[in-house]
Scaffold this motif. Structure first.
Motif: not given
Length: 76
Positions: A41, A43-45, A47-48
């Motif tokens: 969790q 880790k960088n996402h 999607s935002s």
């Protein structure tokens, strides 16, 4: 200091075996899975991220209809 640390450290298998002996296999497995999940969790996402931020770091823009509009996307 490094030599003292290497003497004091056990192998991974021995450490896991000690944990299983002390807490049980199920609790050790559960704690390991929770640690893996928390690491996942963190880790960088992307999607935002807004389209402007995606352009700034060299990623293609998000063309989905639910992509958010930002004031920063206004070009003068």
């Amino acid at each position: 200091m490094r030599e003292a640390q290497s003497l004091a450290s056990d192998t991974l298998a021995a450490t896991v075996d000690d944990l299983c002996q002390k807490f049980g296999a199920w609790k050790t497995t559960h704690a390991l899975m929770r640690a893996v999940w928390r690491h996942r969790q963190m880790k960088n996402h992307i999607s935002s991220l807004s389209n402007r931020m995606r352009r700034d770091i060299g990623l293609p823009e998000d063309s989905s209809p639910e992509s958010r509009f930002s004031v920063w996307d206004i070009r003068l």
